[in-house]
Design an enzyme around this catalytic site. Sequence first.
Site, PDB file in Angstrom:
ATOM      1  N   HIS A  43       0.833  -1.209   0.000  1.00 15.22           N
ATOM      2  CA  HIS A  43       0.000   0.000   0.000  1.00 15.22           C
ATOM      3  C   HIS A  43       0.869   1.261   0.000  1.00 15.22           C
ATOM      4  CE1 HIS A  43      -3.663   2.335   1.261  1.00 15.22           C
ATOM      5  NE2 HIS A  43      -2.746   3.111   1.811  1.00 15.22           N
ATOM      6  N   GLU A  44       1.794   1.333   0.936  1.00 12.35           N
ATOM      7  CA  GLU A  44       2.642   2.529   1.034  1.00 12.35           C
ATOM      8  C   GLU A  44       3.574   2.635  -0.176  1.00 12.35           C
ATOM      9  OE1 GLU A  44       1.715   4.608   3.212  1.00 12.35           O
ATOM     10  OE2 GLU A  44       0.534   3.228   4.461  1.00 12.35           O
ATOM     11  N   HIS A 101       1.718   4.651  -2.645  1.00 12.49           N
ATOM     12  CA  HIS A 101       1.820   6.097  -2.368  1.00 12.49           C
ATOM     13  C   HIS A 101       3.191   6.616  -2.793  1.00 12.49           C
ATOM     14  CE1 HIS A 101      -1.902   6.892  -0.247  1.00 12.49           C
ATOM     15  NE2 HIS A 101      -1.696   5.941   0.654  1.00 12.49           N
ATOM     16  N   GLU A 104      -4.705   7.937  -2.658  1.00  5.74           N
ATOM     17  CA  GLU A 104      -5.213   6.640  -2.199  1.00  5.74           C
ATOM     18  C   GLU A 104      -5.512   5.739  -3.387  1.00  5.74           C
ATOM     19  OE1 GLU A 104      -5.038   6.176   0.941  1.00  5.74           O
ATOM     20  OE2 GLU A 104      -6.225   4.382   1.375  1.00  5.74           O
TER      21      GLU A 104
END
Lengths: 499, 499
Positions: free
Chosen positions: B267-268, B271, B297
Amino acid sequence: MPKFENPVIKELIEKYRRLWALNHAMSLMGWDEETYMPSKGVEERAVATAELRALYQELLLSDQFVSLVERAKAQENLNDYERGVVRVVDRELRIARKVPPSLTYEMAKTSSEAFMAWSEAKRRSDFSAFKPYLQKLIDLNKQMAEKLGYEEVPYDALLDLYEEGLRTRDVKAVFDVLGPGLRGLLDKVVSDGYYTVPSPLEEAKYQEEAMRRVNQRVLELLKFPQDRARLDVSPHPFTTNMGVNDVRITTRYEGFDFKRSLFSVVHEFGHATYELQVDPELAMTPIGSGVSLGVHEGQSRFWENVIGRSRAFASLIKPVLDQELGLTKGISEDDLYRYFATVRPSLIRTEADEVTYNLHILLRFELEQLMINGEVKVDELPEMWNDESEKLIGVRPKNDAEGILQDVHWAHGTIGYFPTYTLGNIVASMMYFAFSSRVGDIYSYVTRGDFDTVKSFLRDLVHKYGATYAPKELLRRQLGEEYNAQRLLDYLSSKYLKH
Amino acid sequence: MPKFENPVIKELIEKYRRLWALNHAMSLMGWDEETYMPSKGVEERAVATAELRALYQELLLSDQFVSLVERAKAQENLNDYERGVVRVVDRELRIARKVPPSLTYEMAKTSSEAFMAWSEAKRRSDFSAFKPYLQKLIDLNKQMAEKLGYEEVPYDALLDLYEEGLRTRDVKAVFDVLGPGLRGLLDKVVSDGYYTVPSPLEEAKYQEEAMRRVNQRVLELLKFPQDRARLDVSPHPFTTNMGVNDVRITTRYEGFDFKRSLFSVVHEFGHATYELQVDPELAMTPIGSGVSLGVHEGQSRFWENVIGRSRAFASLIKPVLDQELGLTKGISEDDLYRYFATVRPSLIRTEADEVTYNLHILLRFELEQLMINGEVKVDELPEMWNDESEKLIGVRPKNDAEGILQDVHWAHGTIGYFPTYTLGNIVASMMYFAFSSRVGDIYSYVTRGDFDTVKSFLRDLVHKYGATYAPKELLRRQLGEEYNAQRLLDYLSSKYLKH
């Protein structure tokens, strides 16, 4: 009783907090750059740092801040802490106002180019590539001295920049004692031979993971407060303080001769302990951190040399070394101590022992004076370096890399800094004798691992005051004398002339 | 062709660099606080942060900067990048000018108290202790909305704060599609049962060291650029960007259910990849970073859900898991995929699966509208939460800790933020379909580990523009439509209604 009561001083401290915050941020950025920053982040970091530095200068020199400082200077009946605040801020402001931004810019730009030229010149061991930059940096430092002003000689102005109140004649007086004294001591130690025997540990390789555990366990023995401080890894060991409750040290792991990593830790621990023991009431004020490079180096050298390179310390940590590294298992405590306290004339300052170290500084002090006060052709410096090295230390560099190019300081444009190292060694020995006469034999405390007593003594002697008193005043008040070089000779003689 | 040519815009960018530098410093301070800062450093860090934030506001609102922005707004014939610069700076300035410092101060102070009350209330699972703070924060957010201004309803002003241009009616339109669509899908998935089977891996314990190696190796597979980015550990995973060449992510190690640590990383990574792929020419300018929370997001969910929770990704990384963790050796690729893509109605948003996740957001969206636009007694909120949870997700919290107290957002004074999570899921599904139609089956690329193609597609689609275009404009230009909730339903149906 609160330390700050005068309303103008209180206002000054409050306004100063913004400058403190910028310093806090820049300290963190500097620490991060050496420890965790991804390598390609360097350019953006440089821009951010330059912007914040410029912003800091603007705030410092703003009419609003300057007039507040003027009002503070006019206050009467200030207590010591309040006077300290005025002294420190006024000094910073005075220096900032005297040096024109164009000179600061020129210095930063030239240093940055000089650093790259020096790195390459050192790699190729060829002084000529660095020569034009050194010439320019000498000229800029002379201009700086003229702008700053001085009473006796231009070099004074540069010394004062790194050690408030220090003059060339102070350093001369120090080396008038140390030069012959150390030469004589060195001859005796060498002819005796006890401390000059090479140890097999110098060549022994270690595993980084194991050495990390050693350093952590040594810090535990020293009661390094892990909730207010931390140890990381960087190419060159250093200490950063972000505040009285956030002080960070680093060491390096070269994979051999483990005492280099170990004593970096103990050295930086000494710096850190100074900052960690400043009175918390002084936090975030202009006097909330160590007063000068020399006094700071006194703290690091006290822990590294007086405590670390002692028989008592060797005994204390030997079980940790035996357990974690293994290399010391077949070595006696005595031989371990001699490995820690080896004396041997050598070429490189950063690897020098306690006895020869200050001769390396004397060499640099002589050359720096010539650069700034006298007339010297930059061409002649490498040869002068080598001659002096032979005369003072007894060894002659075979090339520029192990001679005049060995240190980064001049490449950074820093002239007048080296003497603070010797001041540190002197201060450490003065503190050693103060402990002896006021508390007792320090090695009985080291043997028991009772570092709380040692720290508490240092806190009350020096640390808690932060920058309240100027360095010389602090030493006079708390140790009864300024930089007394004879103390260093006495300490070294008592250590290295017996075994 | 250079992106910035207009001299006024160039001047604005140059002046803006100081604000950028302060943000750079504050980002590093925030990152450090969650990763390496000694625990007791927190108070000094808070003071430093508050000072720098105040300084930032002063510089932003200074006459000099404001008039430069006014001049920039008056320029004609600007290109897209130049217009983007004006849009972003003007928006920031507009918000800063509308919200009085007293309100900002009150909000910060109340949030800080509310956070402590919330922590304690959550620990004791007792909403009543948090109630008065929530009431006050709702009132302050209402005041904020009035100051900021809005066209239709006050909640619009708050939504716009977190997602430029977002209105309540946009979010309503989204949930008009998602509410019934997801409920229907969930029923089918549950009655089918394929994706709801619990995996033994959910309970399986792992060694942190082993899991660290897994995460590092997965980042290598994803070609995370280690010279421009890094992975660290923090209690709550996050991404910080200090610049286009310094982006940092974190994860956590809870010791069980390893996919939680793994998917935090992925997930990160999403980003981070957004920030790392912004056009380097935009570095240090107002448009040099991701445009909004929702679009951001979208990137993280694309990597976490579309790529990470896929059969292809499970197959790709299974050898790494088998080798480093061991836990997956007896598990088939299919069962590993089902462990990654489990669907199961549950109480806690942060642990929710792809299908139920947005129902958790719908619940919060409904309550937030009542708080800000309508009249609701704070007393009634816990019961409303529980009723809605039962109605929407099919599970009813047994207490406040797993109900209304589960999230930190409101305790931070943040109302209007939650919907950006759902926007992210929608954007991710829009990007998935764009890849399918313009490049091909994404899973054939995942299977081959060809993430360069995926990244390059995302760079040209979204990343390289940074904040050049406002979110809705970016989506229209690059994906042909704004937040299209049907895409999310289509993506989820295609994934979870077959196996």
